[in-house]
Design a protein around this motif. Structure first.
Motif, PDB file in Angstrom:
ATOM      1  N   ARG A 438       0.843  -1.202   0.000  1.00  9.11           N
ATOM      2  CA  ARG A 438       0.000   0.000   0.000  1.00  9.11           C
ATOM      3  C   ARG A 438       0.870   1.240   0.000  1.00  9.11           C
ATOM      4  O   ARG A 438       2.061   1.181   0.296  1.00  9.11           O
ATOM      5  CB  ARG A 438      -0.896  -0.002   1.230  1.00  9.11           C
ATOM      6  CG  ARG A 438      -0.123  -0.132   2.547  1.00  9.11           C
ATOM      7  CD  ARG A 438      -1.077  -0.370   3.691  1.00  9.11           C
ATOM      8  NE  ARG A 438      -0.416  -0.529   4.967  1.00  9.11           N
ATOM      9  CZ  ARG A 438      -0.059  -1.705   5.487  1.00  9.11           C
ATOM     10  NH1 ARG A 438      -0.258  -2.821   4.810  1.00  9.11           N
ATOM     11  NH2 ARG A 438       0.504  -1.758   6.675  1.00  9.11           N
ATOM     12  N   PHE A 439       0.246   2.358  -0.338  1.00  4.00           N
ATOM     13  CA  PHE A 439       0.942   3.636  -0.338  1.00  4.00           C
ATOM     14  C   PHE A 439       0.285   4.560   0.670  1.00  4.00           C
ATOM     15  O   PHE A 439      -0.923   4.643   0.743  1.00  4.00           O
ATOM     16  CB  PHE A 439       0.874   4.289  -1.727  1.00  4.00           C
ATOM     17  CG  PHE A 439       1.455   3.446  -2.815  1.00  4.00           C
ATOM     18  CD1 PHE A 439       2.822   3.456  -3.077  1.00  4.00           C
ATOM     19  CD2 PHE A 439       0.632   2.629  -3.596  1.00  4.00           C
ATOM     20  CE1 PHE A 439       3.356   2.673  -4.086  1.00  4.00           C
ATOM     21  CE2 PHE A 439       1.168   1.848  -4.604  1.00  4.00           C
ATOM     22  CZ  PHE A 439       2.536   1.867  -4.856  1.00  4.00           C
ATOM     23  N   ARG A 440       1.131   5.270   1.408  1.00  3.33           N
ATOM     24  CA  ARG A 440       0.557   6.282   2.302  1.00  3.33           C
ATOM     25  C   ARG A 440       0.310   7.577   1.553  1.00  3.33           C
ATOM     26  O   ARG A 440      -0.532   8.377   1.918  1.00  3.33           O
ATOM     27  CB  ARG A 440       1.501   6.541   3.488  1.00  3.33           C
ATOM     28  CG  ARG A 440       1.391   5.482   4.572  1.00  3.33           C
ATOM     29  CD  ARG A 440       2.163   5.911   5.807  1.00  3.33           C
ATOM     30  NE  ARG A 440       1.421   6.897   6.589  1.00  3.33           N
ATOM     31  CZ  ARG A 440       0.503   6.573   7.506  1.00  3.33           C
ATOM     32  NH1 ARG A 440       0.211   5.299   7.710  1.00  3.33           N
ATOM     33  NH2 ARG A 440      -0.117   7.511   8.190  1.00  3.33           N
ATOM     34  N   TRP A 448      -7.605  10.957  -1.656  1.00  6.52           N
ATOM     35  CA  TRP A 448      -7.771   9.580  -1.168  1.00  6.52           C
ATOM     36  C   TRP A 448      -6.886   9.324   0.044  1.00  6.52           C
ATOM     37  O   TRP A 448      -7.335   8.817   1.070  1.00  6.52           O
ATOM     38  CB  TRP A 448      -7.439   8.578  -2.291  1.00  6.52           C
ATOM     39  CG  TRP A 448      -7.519   7.149  -1.811  1.00  6.52           C
ATOM     40  CD1 TRP A 448      -6.625   6.494  -1.034  1.00  6.52           C
ATOM     41  CD2 TRP A 448      -8.586   6.234  -2.031  1.00  6.52           C
ATOM     42  NE1 TRP A 448      -7.056   5.227  -0.756  1.00  6.52           N
ATOM     43  CE2 TRP A 448      -8.262   5.035  -1.363  1.00  6.52           C
ATOM     44  CE3 TRP A 448      -9.796   6.298  -2.753  1.00  6.52           C
ATOM     45  CZ2 TRP A 448      -9.085   3.914  -1.383  1.00  6.52           C
ATOM     46  CZ3 TRP A 448     -10.612   5.180  -2.768  1.00  6.52           C
ATOM     47  CH2 TRP A 448     -10.266   4.004  -2.091  1.00  6.52           C
ATOM     48  N   THR A 449      -5.606   9.715  -0.085  1.00  4.62           N
ATOM     49  CA  THR A 449      -4.650   9.293   0.943  1.00  4.62           C
ATOM     50  C   THR A 449      -4.665  10.168   2.197  1.00  4.62           C
ATOM     51  O   THR A 449      -3.970   9.874   3.150  1.00  4.62           O
ATOM     52  CB  THR A 449      -3.214   9.242   0.375  1.00  4.62           C
ATOM     53  OG1 THR A 449      -2.906  10.517  -0.197  1.00  4.62           O
ATOM     54  CG2 THR A 449      -3.070   8.159  -0.660  1.00  4.62           C
ATOM     55  N   GLY A 451      -7.006  10.217   4.319  1.00  2.00           N
ATOM     56  CA  GLY A 451      -7.528   9.410   5.414  1.00  2.00           C
ATOM     57  C   GLY A 451      -7.391   7.918   5.205  1.00  2.00           C
ATOM     58  O   GLY A 451      -7.833   7.131   6.022  1.00  2.00           O
ATOM     59  N   ARG A 452      -6.837   7.528   4.039  1.00  2.00           N
ATOM     60  CA  ARG A 452      -6.760   6.107   3.717  1.00  2.00           C
ATOM     61  C   ARG A 452      -5.432   5.806   3.056  1.00  2.00           C
ATOM     62  O   ARG A 452      -4.889   6.657   2.343  1.00  2.00           O
ATOM     63  CB  ARG A 452      -7.841   5.737   2.663  1.00  2.00           C
ATOM     64  CG  ARG A 452      -9.228   5.696   3.137  1.00  2.00           C
ATOM     65  CD  ARG A 452     -10.171   5.799   1.959  1.00  2.00           C
ATOM     66  NE  ARG A 452     -10.170   7.161   1.461  1.00  2.00           N
ATOM     67  CZ  ARG A 452     -11.279   7.863   1.190  1.00  2.00           C
ATOM     68  NH1 ARG A 452     -12.453   7.306   1.296  1.00  2.00           N
ATOM     69  NH2 ARG A 452     -11.203   9.111   0.774  1.00  2.00           N
ATOM     70  N   ASP A 453      -4.939   4.597   3.225  1.00  3.73           N
ATOM     71  CA  ASP A 453      -3.830   4.148   2.397  1.00  3.73           C
ATOM     72  C   ASP A 453      -4.386   3.783   1.034  1.00  3.73           C
ATOM     73  O   ASP A 453      -5.578   3.524   0.882  1.00  3.73           O
ATOM     74  CB  ASP A 453      -3.161   2.915   3.018  1.00  3.73           C
ATOM     75  CG  ASP A 453      -2.318   3.303   4.236  1.00  3.73           C
ATOM     76  OD1 ASP A 453      -2.279   4.510   4.554  1.00  3.73           O
ATOM     77  OD2 ASP A 453      -1.730   2.402   4.859  1.00  3.73           O
ATOM     78  N   PHE A 454      -3.505   3.769   0.060  1.00  2.00           N
ATOM     79  CA  PHE A 454      -3.932   3.355  -1.270  1.00  2.00           C
ATOM     80  C   PHE A 454      -3.374   1.958  -1.524  1.00  2.00           C
ATOM     81  O   PHE A 454      -2.156   1.782  -1.617  1.00  2.00           O
ATOM     82  CB  PHE A 454      -3.422   4.341  -2.323  1.00  2.00           C
ATOM     83  CG  PHE A 454      -4.040   4.123  -3.661  1.00  2.00           C
ATOM     84  CD1 PHE A 454      -5.224   4.773  -4.009  1.00  2.00           C
ATOM     85  CD2 PHE A 454      -3.472   3.236  -4.577  1.00  2.00           C
ATOM     86  CE1 PHE A 454      -5.807   4.548  -5.232  1.00  2.00           C
ATOM     87  CE2 PHE A 454      -4.067   3.003  -5.798  1.00  2.00           C
ATOM     88  CZ  PHE A 454      -5.242   3.663  -6.133  1.00  2.00           C
ATOM     89  N   PRO A 455      -4.258   0.948  -1.610  1.00  2.00           N
ATOM     90  CA  PRO A 455      -3.747  -0.413  -1.816  1.00  2.00           C
ATOM     91  C   PRO A 455      -2.954  -0.513  -3.121  1.00  2.00           C
ATOM     92  O   PRO A 455      -3.391  -0.003  -4.157  1.00  2.00           O
ATOM     93  CB  PRO A 455      -5.020  -1.261  -1.879  1.00  2.00           C
ATOM     94  CG  PRO A 455      -6.038  -0.466  -1.123  1.00  2.00           C
ATOM     95  CD  PRO A 455      -5.717   0.965  -1.435  1.00  2.00           C
TER      96      PRO A 455
END
Lengths: 475, 220, 259
Positions: A438-440, A448-449, A451-455
């Motif tokens: 995943r990417f922070r 997107w990132t 509040g969320r990691d990006f798978p």
């Protein structure tokens, strides 16, 4: 109230950070949603009831002129007065004039969303009338000088603590040593203060939940009884209602009543459901001498043409907002005008204007939960999509969205190039993210990132891998 | 200059794409085509109408007592009020049925043409509706509307045989009376209530804090 | 992979752009399940995206072009199966709406809609598949994607299929039918609101004590997994097809790296 819908984004952000509001909003879910479900499950054919509600409203709207004329004639026969208001200003003038002619000093008001819509309180205040909201929720927000945040529970955003402080400030000039903190005490104090207003008001103004062409009657649905004290005690009763509130006859009103309380508060019937027809009769020993009804257009006739006619079926139950995850997250004020949630996100652009309400049709995940509970089956997600289409066609969509869509569509229409670009891009991204998965942070994906990691993607695209598999199989 | 009425009706007609004059008969037959002549889907129950009525009535936080004759109402009211801080004055709607009540001397009665002075109000319901447990009161010379809303304690008489199944039956009864509906036609389902403070249910918001039914068994 | 002697028909797999780009394992799992059920699977090369981003953003011109492209690419197959309720719903509900007034395409759009199925519903209702010999130890919870639930009637089908997996316990979360906050472009247009919704979802998932969350839509799964990982939660996220195909153990969960 003046629309603040153009400030949706900052208002929503503020709402998400307001802990009092967040605490209050959890109660919407716990109360209304659960109670409604129990009753809907108990009802033998609730889906059939919704079908019928839809059919009644569709039929009435298709013959609205006929039924309005019928309604008008019947009200007159019963000794009442019918007024027509095309705009907010006309509605205000009509009602202020009635109050002036009656030499009114004090006006009590039952909760009316149509009244909120035409800024009636502001007009009455400006005319020097003492105007008192009598629905407890409306009274609370009148003290707080705030607009309603829900169409059937206007003060749902307020905590008990805030109400305690408001009452201490307004009822006791902030001098109370032992502030009222318990619900029964707060309700009782408001009861005492408002009782005095009921008994001394010159004019009572209410909304109407349903109008009946057959008899020239209006229905008033409340739990507190404030609507009845408002219409039965003063000399004059003025009702205000949108023209779409009409149904042909009393049997049709039965269907609306069966839908309304169940959908709104999860009750089979509210404590008080009242049908009012004209003023008091000669033989009556109480009741108002005069009855006026003000029929409001304010953009509704425009909606009759074309696809937004469906929105005029709305019976203002609030089920859509009770079931809306976005409303549950941000509450009603963020929407910036009288009607919040899904129904408001359609109505507000129609009445206030699409260019001043750009966020409303977009701030929705199109999850469809609202449509699935709407008692008259308004396809709210479709109507919101339709508004997005109008925004797109009028060039009201943000530039970033349009550019993004254009680039995406350019590739989506060219499968070969798309496949090639995807393989290259995904190959790179896959290699970069393989170890962590995943990417922070990612370029261009800040929203997107936040509040969320990006798978991270897998090694290659499905198309590429599938073609590979096909080749291996045939080899 | 045209009136707002004409402008609104004109816009409705043009936006509906109406080319012919509006026609009430056509609207009525189109209603029939759209809805059929069947009634709305509605609640059903296995037991009798009275049981359903009382079940719903109780669920709405209202109480009731049964008397054999109208004359017995006085004692039933006295019993109900015995443990309540309601004083001993009972305001009675000017309804002929209440003439037949024999009142115990512990209670003082007063005829009321409105509810402004009443702490305890007694009125007579025209009908009960089984589907929702609602009392139906028609305003009129013998039923002041404000007596239904201003007292703290609202006591209502209903004859047992006046319970009808559904709303549609109420309209049918009303139409039998002929003429216009009464000015105020109240469905009352339990005492006044609010949930406007933190969604907490509290009885006695603006109207009666309690609703008590005296169910009269026999027709005298 | 079992080769059946006689094919029950040809299924065109519409992988969806998310599966194509980010999680091919879902495409392979879907194909494997369809083949197990006795169908011949083809993946038309001319597929990209169903056009939903354009449609939901009011860009009907692009949405229409892409809809026609999809209709053309999927002509002639017995069935079109989509491992997504959302993209499936676009084809079955929105293409016919979009092309309603186009005399050349309206019928073709309706016809395609009639042949198009969401994966789990196809497996249960058309293939009437009985899964055997499947094992997956652990506690899972299932998120109902909104489009799947409300546009395609997907609720019981994935649960019925999962019921055949030995060792698997399904624990329903609260508000399983409430949106996770993905909403396509919504999640980047209103990131703060989206984050709140996905946080609620993650709370509900955690409260079940499940070690794995499943769903039938990769959009929701990316959103949920992204939030889970940001919060360092140990819960794993997989597409339901991966568990049903028995490949979940082999491939790292969504958002997890290779160990």
């Amino acid at each position: 109230m003046e629309s603040r819908a153009h400030l949706f984004k900052p208002q929503a952000r503020e709402a998400l950070q307001n802990t009092d509001l967040q605490q209050a909003l959890t109660r919407v879910q716990e109360g209304f949603v659960g109670k409604r479900k129990v009753l809907v499950d108990q009802f033998p054919d609730f889906e059939g009831l919704r079908d019928r509600g839809q059919a009644i409203k569709d039929h009435t709207l298709a013959h609205l002129d006929v039924y309005l004329e019928q309604f008008e004639a019947k009200v007159r026969e019963a000794g009442g007065h019918v007024h027509w208001a095309e705009t907010q200003q006309e509605a205000q003038e009509i009602i202020v004039d009635i109050c002036r002619q009656e030499n009114a000093r004090m006006v009590t008001k039952g909760k009316t969303m149509a009244g909120e819509e035409v800024q009636l309180n502001e007009a009455l205040d400006a005319a020097g009338l003492e105007t008192v909201e009598t629905d407890l929720g409306e009274y609370i927000i009148q003290l707080a000088k705030e607009p309603p945040s829900h169409i059937i529970a206007p003060a749902i955003h307020k905590t008990r603590q805030q109400i305690t402080e408001l009452f201490n400030e307004h009822h006791h000039h902030g001098t109370l040593k032992e502030k009222l903190r318990e619900v029964p005490d707060l309700v009782d104090e408001a009861r005492g203060i408002l009782r005095d207003k009921f008994l001394n008001a010159d004019v009572g103004i209410t909304g109407a939940n349903c109008l009946v062409a057959e008899t020239g009657s209006m229905f008033l649905v409340t739990n507190e009884g404030n609507g009845d004290l408002t219409h039965s005690l003063p000399r004059v009763h003025v009702a205000i209602a949108g023209i779409e509130k009409l149904v042909p006859n009393l049997d049709d009103a039965s269907t609306i009543l069966r839908l309304l309380a169940r959908s709104a508060t999860g009750q089979e019937m509210t404590a008080y459901t009242t049908m009012v027809t004209g003023p008091a009769r000669a033989e009556d020993t109480d009741g108002p001498e005069a009855f006026h009804i003000v029929l409001i257009d304010n953009g509704r006739t425009r909606m009759l043409e074309g696809r937004f006619r469906e929105m005029l079926r709305c019976i203002r139950c609030g089920a859509c907002m009770n079931h809306c995850p976005v409303y549950s997250a941000i509450g009603g004020h963020a929407y910036g005008w009288v009607y919040p949630g899904p129904m408001g996100s359609v109505l507000t652009p129609m009445i206030v204007g699409l260019d001043k309400t750009r966020d409303l049709p977009n701030a929705c995940t199109l999850n469809g939960r609202c449509q699935s509970v709407c008692p008259v089956r308004i396809p709210l997600p479709d109507l919101l999509r339709d508004l997005r289409e109008e925004q797109h066609d009028q060039g009201l969509t943000p530039k970033t969205t349009r550019y993004g869509l254009n680039i995406w569509a350019w590739f989506a229409r060219r499968p070969r190039l798309y496949g090639l670009a995807a393989r290259v891009g995904i190959g790179l991204l896959g290699r970069l993210g393989r170890r962590r998965g995943r990417f922070r942070k990612l370029p261009l994906a800040g929203a997107w990132t936040a509040g969320r990691d990006f798978p991270a993607p897998q090694k290659t695209t499905f198309q590429a891998a599938w073609q590979q598999r096909k080749k291996e199989k045939s080899a | 200059m045209s009136s707002a009425r004409d402008r609104i009706l004109g816009k409705i007609r043009s936006n509906l794409g109406r080319t012919t004059a509006p026609d009430a008969a056509a609207a009525s037959s189109s209603r029939l085509a759209a809805l059929g002549d069947e009634t709305s889907p509605r609640p059903v129950w296995d037991d009798d109408d009275l049981s359903r009525f009382l079940r719903c009535f109780e669920a709405a936080a209202a109480t009731w007592a049964r008397v054999d004759t109208v004359a017995d109402t006085g004692d039933a009211v006295a019993t109900y009020l015995a443990d309540k801080p309601a004083g001993n004055t009972v305001h009675l709607a000017p309804h002929p049925l209440l003439d037949d009540v024999s009142w115990p001397n512990t209670l003082t009665t007063a005829r009321a043409t409105h509810g402004r002075e009443a702490l305890v109000g007694v009125s007579v319901a025209e009908l009960g509706v089984a589907e929702t447990g609602s009392l139906v009161l028609f305003s009129g010379a013998d039923t002041p509307t404000t007596l239904n809303f201003l007292p703290d304690y609202h006591i209502v008489l209903l004859r047992m045989d006046a319970v009808v199944p559904h709303f549609e039956d109420v309209w049918a009864r009303m139409r039998e009376r002929g003429g216009f509906p009464p000015r105020s036609f109240n469905f009352i389902t339990g005492p006044s209530r609010t949930a406007d403070v933190e969604q907490t249910l509290q009885l006695g918001a603006h109207g009666p804090r309690s609703l008590h039914l005296i169910l009269v068994a026999a027709r005298d | 992979m079992t080769e059946t002697t006689q094919s029950r028909g040809t299924v065109a797999l519409f992988a969806t752009c998310l599966v194509d780009l980010f999680r091919p394992s879902v495409g392979f799992a879907s194909a494997q399940l369809l083949e197990q059920a006795g169908y011949t699977v083809d993946v038309p090369e001319a597929q990209t995206c169903c056009g939903q981003p354009a449609y939901n953003n009011g860009d009907h011109q692009h949405a229409t072009t892409i809809a026609k492209q999809v209709i053309t690419a999927f002509r002639g197959y017995d069935y079109i199966v989509v491992p997504s309720g959302s993209c499936g719903g676009t084809i079955t509900s929105h293409y016919p709406d979009l092309l309603r007034d186009d005399p050349q395409w309206a019928e073709a759009a309706r016809e395609l809609a009639g042949r198009t199925w969401e994966l789990t519903r196809f497996l249960v209702e058309v293939a009437q598949m009985e899964l055997t010999g499947l094992q997956h130890s652990g506690v899972i919870t299932y998120h109902d994607s909104c489009s799947g639930l409300r546009e395609m009637g997907i609720r019981d089908q994935p649960r019925a299929l999962l019921g055949a997996v030995e060792g698997l316990e399904l624990r329903e979360m609260a508000d399983t039918d409430v949106c996770c906050g993905f909403g396509g472009t919504f999640c980047v247009k209103y990131p703060e609101i989206s984050e709140r919704l996905v946080s609620n979802k993650v709370d509900n998932i955690e409260a079940t004590g499940a070690d794995t969350v499943l769903a039938g839509d990769l959009g929701c799964l990316f959103n949920i997994a992204g939030r889970l990982k940001r919060l360092d939660k140990p819960v794993r996220a997989y597409h339901v097809a991966e568990v049903l195909a028995g490949t979940a153990g082999r491939d790292a969960a969504i958002g997890e790296g290779e160990n």
